[in-house]
Write a protein that holds these residues in place. Structure first.
Motif, PDB file in Angstrom:
ATOM      1  N   GLU A 137      90.517  12.257  75.089  1.00 15.84           N
ATOM      2  CA  GLU A 137      89.291  11.674  75.593  1.00 15.84           C
ATOM      3  C   GLU A 137      89.037  12.002  77.050  1.00 15.84           C
ATOM      4  N   LEU A 138      89.994  12.644  77.698  1.00 12.86           N
ATOM      5  CA  LEU A 138      89.905  12.961  79.113  1.00 12.86           C
ATOM      6  C   LEU A 138      89.859  14.476  79.314  1.00 12.86           C
ATOM      7  N   GLN A 139      89.196  14.874  80.376  1.00 18.52           N
ATOM      8  CA  GLN A 139      89.143  16.282  80.747  1.00 18.52           C
ATOM      9  C   GLN A 139      89.762  16.435  82.127  1.00 18.52           C
ATOM     10  N   VAL A 140      90.781  17.286  82.242  1.00 16.50           N
ATOM     11  CA  VAL A 140      91.502  17.486  83.500  1.00 16.50           C
ATOM     12  C   VAL A 140      91.015  18.775  84.157  1.00 16.50           C
ATOM     13  N   LEU A 141      90.622  18.668  85.406  1.00 15.29           N
ATOM     14  CA  LEU A 141      90.074  19.798  86.163  1.00 15.29           C
ATOM     15  C   LEU A 141      90.881  20.003  87.441  1.00 15.29           C
ATOM     16  N   TRP A 142      90.809  21.214  87.967  1.00 18.61           N
ATOM     17  CA  TRP A 142      91.398  21.512  89.276  1.00 18.61           C
ATOM     18  C   TRP A 142      90.284  21.966  90.214  1.00 18.61           C
ATOM     19  N   PHE A 143      90.259  21.340  91.384  1.00 18.11           N
ATOM     20  CA  PHE A 143      89.285  21.686  92.413  1.00 18.11           C
ATOM     21  C   PHE A 143      90.022  22.277  93.617  1.00 18.11           C
ATOM     22  N   ARG A 144      89.311  23.116  94.358  1.00 14.03           N
ATOM     23  CA  ARG A 144      89.832  23.604  95.641  1.00 14.03           C
ATOM     24  C   ARG A 144      88.783  23.351  96.710  1.00 14.03           C
ATOM     25  N   ALA A 145      89.209  22.695  97.784  1.00 19.70           N
ATOM     26  CA  ALA A 145      88.321  22.405  98.908  1.00 19.70           C
ATOM     27  C   ALA A 145      88.881  23.080 100.154  1.00 19.70           C
ATOM     28  N   ALA A 146      88.039  23.851 100.825  1.00 20.47           N
ATOM     29  CA  ALA A 146      88.464  24.540 102.040  1.00 20.47           C
ATOM     30  C   ALA A 146      87.233  24.808 102.892  1.00 20.47           C
ATOM     31  N   PRO A 147      87.278  24.440 104.182  1.00 15.64           N
ATOM     32  CA  PRO A 147      86.145  24.772 105.063  1.00 15.64           C
ATOM     33  C   PRO A 147      85.998  26.290 105.113  1.00 15.64           C
ATOM     34  N   PRO A 148      84.797  26.834 105.262  1.00  9.97           N
ATOM     35  CA  PRO A 148      83.531  26.108 105.462  1.00  9.97           C
ATOM     36  C   PRO A 148      82.743  25.887 104.181  1.00  9.97           C
ATOM     37  N   GLN A 149      83.404  25.755 103.045  1.00  8.54           N
ATOM     38  CA  GLN A 149      82.679  25.507 101.810  1.00  8.54           C
ATOM     39  C   GLN A 149      81.987  24.156 101.882  1.00  8.54           C
ATOM     40  N   SER A 150      80.822  24.081 101.271  1.00  7.82           N
ATOM     41  CA  SER A 150      80.050  22.844 101.339  1.00  7.82           C
ATOM     42  C   SER A 150      80.616  21.760 100.430  1.00  7.82           C
ATOM     43  N   HIS A 151      81.271  22.137  99.337  1.00 10.24           N
ATOM     44  CA  HIS A 151      81.829  21.135  98.424  1.00 10.24           C
ATOM     45  C   HIS A 151      82.970  21.782  97.651  1.00 10.24           C
ATOM     46  N   PRO A 152      83.860  20.978  97.080  1.00  7.45           N
ATOM     47  CA  PRO A 152      84.983  21.536  96.313  1.00  7.45           C
ATOM     48  C   PRO A 152      84.483  22.352  95.133  1.00  7.45           C
ATOM     49  N   GLN A 153      85.233  23.383  94.809  1.00  3.00           N
ATOM     50  CA  GLN A 153      84.880  24.258  93.700  1.00  3.00           C
ATOM     51  C   GLN A 153      85.834  24.034  92.535  1.00  3.00           C
TER      52      GLN A 153
ATOM     53  N   ILE B 111      98.997  32.964  95.924  1.00  4.69           N
ATOM     54  CA  ILE B 111      98.335  32.825  97.224  1.00  4.69           C
ATOM     55  C   ILE B 111      98.383  34.189  97.905  1.00  4.69           C
ATOM     56  N   LEU B 112      97.294  34.919  97.795  1.00  4.70           N
ATOM     57  CA  LEU B 112      97.257  36.287  98.311  1.00  4.70           C
ATOM     58  C   LEU B 112      96.646  36.381  99.706  1.00  4.70           C
ATOM     59  N   SER B 113      95.667  35.548  99.996  1.00  2.00           N
ATOM     60  CA  SER B 113      94.969  35.630 101.276  1.00  2.00           C
ATOM     61  C   SER B 113      94.449  34.250 101.645  1.00  2.00           C
ATOM     62  N   LEU B 114      93.717  34.193 102.769  1.00  2.00           N
ATOM     63  CA  LEU B 114      93.170  32.920 103.227  1.00  2.00           C
ATOM     64  C   LEU B 114      92.167  32.345 102.234  1.00  2.00           C
ATOM     65  N   SER B 115      91.546  33.195 101.433  1.00  2.00           N
ATOM     66  CA  SER B 115      90.575  32.706 100.454  1.00  2.00           C
ATOM     67  C   SER B 115      91.236  31.890  99.348  1.00  2.00           C
ATOM     68  N   ASP B 116      92.562  31.955  99.242  1.00  2.00           N
ATOM     69  CA  ASP B 116      93.280  31.174  98.224  1.00  2.00           C
ATOM     70  C   ASP B 116      93.878  29.889  98.799  1.00  2.00           C
ATOM     71  N   THR B 117      93.742  29.675 100.094  1.00  2.00           N
ATOM     72  CA  THR B 117      94.313  28.484 100.722  1.00  2.00           C
ATOM     73  C   THR B 117      93.304  27.335 100.684  1.00  2.00           C
ATOM     74  N   GLY B 118      93.788  26.165 101.001  1.00  2.00           N
ATOM     75  CA  GLY B 118      92.940  24.983 101.015  1.00  2.00           C
ATOM     76  C   GLY B 118      93.672  23.808 100.391  1.00  2.00           C
ATOM     77  N   THR B 119      92.934  22.775 100.067  1.00  2.00           N
ATOM     78  CA  THR B 119      93.495  21.586  99.429  1.00  2.00           C
ATOM     79  C   THR B 119      93.095  21.588  97.962  1.00  2.00           C
ATOM     80  N   TYR B 120      94.103  21.556  97.100  1.00  2.00           N
ATOM     81  CA  TYR B 120      93.883  21.586  95.653  1.00  2.00           C
ATOM     82  C   TYR B 120      93.952  20.158  95.112  1.00  2.00           C
ATOM     83  N   TYR B 121      92.939  19.806  94.334  1.00  2.00           N
ATOM     84  CA  TYR B 121      92.842  18.462  93.762  1.00  2.00           C
ATOM     85  C   TYR B 121      92.867  18.543  92.238  1.00  2.00           C
ATOM     86  N   CYS B 122      93.683  17.688  91.664  1.00  2.00           N
ATOM     87  CA  CYS B 122      93.657  17.479  90.228  1.00  2.00           C
ATOM     88  C   CYS B 122      92.722  16.294  89.968  1.00  2.00           C
TER      89      CYS B 122
END
Length: 337
Positions: free
Chosen positions: A168-184, A213-224
């Motif tokens: 009944e639940l859907q589990v997602l992973w988000f990544r948030a990193a400046p200067p993105q406007s919102h987590p992806q 983690i290959l470059s800075l584009s892969d860094t940030g805060t990962y949220y489950c």
């Protein structure tokens, strides 16, 4: 010269980027509160410098971050947050955000930032608000080292505790990193991608997510996060960043700058030496010409020197007079003007 200035600017920017550190800390990655509670979101300065502007951002899931309050000398609240429920608690150089009488709409990610020459953010604090009609779900993320070498693979783990079945639940992973406007959203788990254990009252599922983690584009805060029909429940977040190392571009720029400096000094040296040689040649030609003119104006005087032989002894018969030897000598003297 323009090329040298460009290399210098690029090198400075790279070094500045590689030396950048967070000057603010948010020690609580997640705070859980019931409707009507009072909470305090902490923000600490790590340095002794009290300059710069502190501000708080609020970011709801799926929305762009918005500025809540800016603190320079006194708090300046945005129109949406000009409410007695929001206030700033000052402790020395630290500015904490207080939210009174928590409402369900307050559930969001809150970021504390410091702005002087550049903007630096804290790790963020997620405020989870519980209510009577909420789904009983808890999300926990196991931490990994903040810094990883480039090219390394990290495995993030997320544990979901609920009173309902995982289907009944859907589990997602988000990544948030400046200067993105919102987590992806970067990944969605399927039923076969987790391990679950059930008991009489709770249902626990563990989800693993691996990322290179290959470059800075892969860094940030990962949220489950767990999406239900009512709301989205976020985990506490796991921050992943690259280890500090000398960027090859910095090395190349430094070498290029060094070569430019050497070439410039070499050109200056060659030009200076040529100038000195020209002066010496001119001076030498003037001296030679003067000497030649002086030699042409010299008059030669000749004088005859007469040497007579002595008589050996008195009383001897005077010998026949011998012819005189004449020696000529030249005398060089300065020209009389």
């Amino acid at each position: 010269m323009l090329m040298m200035m460009w290399i210098t600017v690029m090198l400075f920017n790279k070094i500045a980027d590689s030396a950048q550190t967070n000057d603010v800390s948010q020690p609580n990655p997640m705070i859980t509160a019931d409707v009507g509670d009072n909470v305090t979101l902490h923000c600490f300065r790590l340095g002794e410098d009290s300059s710069g502007i502190i501000f708080w951002y609020k970011q709801k899931a799926g929305h762009e971050p918005c500025v809540m309050v800016t603190v320079h000398q006194e708090p300046n609240y945005e129109d949406e947050f000009k409410s007695p429920r929001f206030s700033i608690k000052k402790e020395q150089m630290n500015y904490h955000l207080k939210i009174a009488n928590v409402e369900p709409s307050d559930e969001a990610m809150y970021y504390c930032g410091l702005r002087d020459f550049i903007i630096r953010f804290g790790n963020g604090t997620f405020l989870s608000v519980k209510g009577d009609g909420d789904v009983k779900v808890s999300v926990f993320q196991s931490g990994v080292p903040d810094s990883v070498p480039a090219g390394a693979s990290v495995t993030l783990q997320c544990s979901v505790l609920s009173e309902s079945r995982s289907a009944e639940l859907q589990v997602l992973w988000f990544r948030a990193a400046p200067p993105q406007s919102h987590p992806q959203i970067i990944y969605t788990h399927h039923n076969s991608s987790h391990q679950c254990e059930s008991s009489s009252s709770t249902h626990t599922c563990v989800y693993n997510f691996s990322k290179n983690i290959l470059s800075l584009s892969d860094t940030g805060t990962y949220y489950c996060a767990v999406a239900s029909c009512v709301k989205i429940i976020f985990g506490n977040g796991t921050r992943v960043q690259l280890e500090r190392s000398v960027d090859p571009v910095v090395i190349y720029l430094a070498v290029a700058l060094g070569v430019c400096v050497v070439v410039i000094f070499a050109l200056i040296f060659v030009i200076t030496c040529k100038g000195r040689n020209r002066v010496r040649v001119k001076q030498g030609s003037v001296i030679d010409k003067t000497l030649n003119q002086d030699c042409d104006n010299v008059e030669l005087n000749y004088a005859a020197l007469h040497f007579n032989e002595r008589r050996a002894k008195r009383g001897r018969v005077k010998k026949q007079q011998q012819p005189q030897d004449i020696i000529y000598s030249d005398v060089q003297g300065p020209t009389v003007t």
